[in-house]
Design an enzyme around this catalytic site. Sequence first.
Site, PDB file in Angstrom:
ATOM      1  N   GLU A   1      -7.681   2.760   0.995  1.00  0.00           N
ATOM      2  CA  GLU A   1      -7.981   3.894   1.862  1.00  0.00           C
ATOM      3  C   GLU A   1      -8.434   5.107   1.060  1.00  0.00           C
ATOM      4  O   GLU A   1      -9.373   5.810   1.453  1.00  0.00           O
ATOM      5  CB  GLU A   1      -6.745   4.278   2.702  1.00  0.00           C
ATOM      6  CG  GLU A   1      -6.225   3.181   3.593  1.00  0.00           C
ATOM      7  CD  GLU A   1      -5.109   2.346   2.964  1.00  0.00           C
ATOM      8  OE1 GLU A   1      -4.233   1.898   3.719  1.00  0.00           O
ATOM      9  OE2 GLU A   1      -5.115   2.148   1.725  1.00  0.00           O
TER      10      GLU A   1
ATOM     11  N   HIS B   1      -5.506   3.261  -3.886  1.00  0.00           N
ATOM     12  CA  HIS B   1      -5.391   2.382  -2.722  1.00  0.00           C
ATOM     13  C   HIS B   1      -6.750   2.280  -2.044  1.00  0.00           C
ATOM     14  O   HIS B   1      -7.598   3.166  -2.175  1.00  0.00           O
ATOM     15  CB  HIS B   1      -4.375   2.932  -1.735  1.00  0.00           C
ATOM     16  CG  HIS B   1      -2.960   2.840  -2.205  1.00  0.00           C
ATOM     17  ND1 HIS B   1      -1.891   2.980  -1.349  1.00  0.00           N
ATOM     18  CD2 HIS B   1      -2.431   2.627  -3.434  1.00  0.00           C
ATOM     19  CE1 HIS B   1      -0.760   2.853  -2.025  1.00  0.00           C
ATOM     20  NE2 HIS B   1      -1.067   2.648  -3.297  1.00  0.00           N
TER      21      HIS B   1
ATOM     22  N   CYS C   1       0.027   3.398   3.909  1.00  0.00           N
ATOM     23  CA  CYS C   1       1.295   3.950   3.429  1.00  0.00           C
ATOM     24  C   CYS C   1       1.305   5.452   3.727  1.00  0.00           C
ATOM     25  O   CYS C   1       0.329   6.010   4.215  1.00  0.00           O
ATOM     26  CB  CYS C   1       1.435   3.703   1.929  1.00  0.00           C
ATOM     27  SG  CYS C   1       0.285   4.671   0.923  1.00  0.00           S
TER      28      CYS C   1
END
Length: 153
Positions: free
Chosen positions: A48, A46, A76
């Site tokens: 991040e 992801h 998430c």
Amino acid sequence: MEYALEEAEISEKLGEVPIGAVIVKDGEIIGRGHNLTETSKDPTAHAEMMAIRQAAKALGGWRLTGCEMYVTCEPCSMCAGAMIWSRIKKVHIGTMDPKAGAAGSVLNVLQEPKLNHHVEIETDIMQGECSAILKRFFKTLREKNRLSEDETK
């Protein structure tokens, strides 16, 4: 947030869900990331996570104390957990994710009182732009899927 949007645009060009993130320390970007889950066949790739990995490498350690993250879409639970473990100070979020968000939409992992570190949250930073890129991506994806279904009929 503009730099995070640039990262999201890279994801979109790769056919990835267009989410981008940057990590800043003392006014300098030390980590950048965009979604690479499909490209790398890695469910942890992801935006991040990619930015956290790059920032940790830049600082020479896993503690990102005093760092702030700018991310185009609400993290998430996996990414929120990584933000806690890496000791990120604050996250600036473009648009919220009512289906999987872990910064207040579905869960609020970042400020769970039972955890040992809490991340400050600021929302709706360039919300219109951050939301628009996601909406455009999913609209295009639905249209492609509809055309594929029509061709098989």
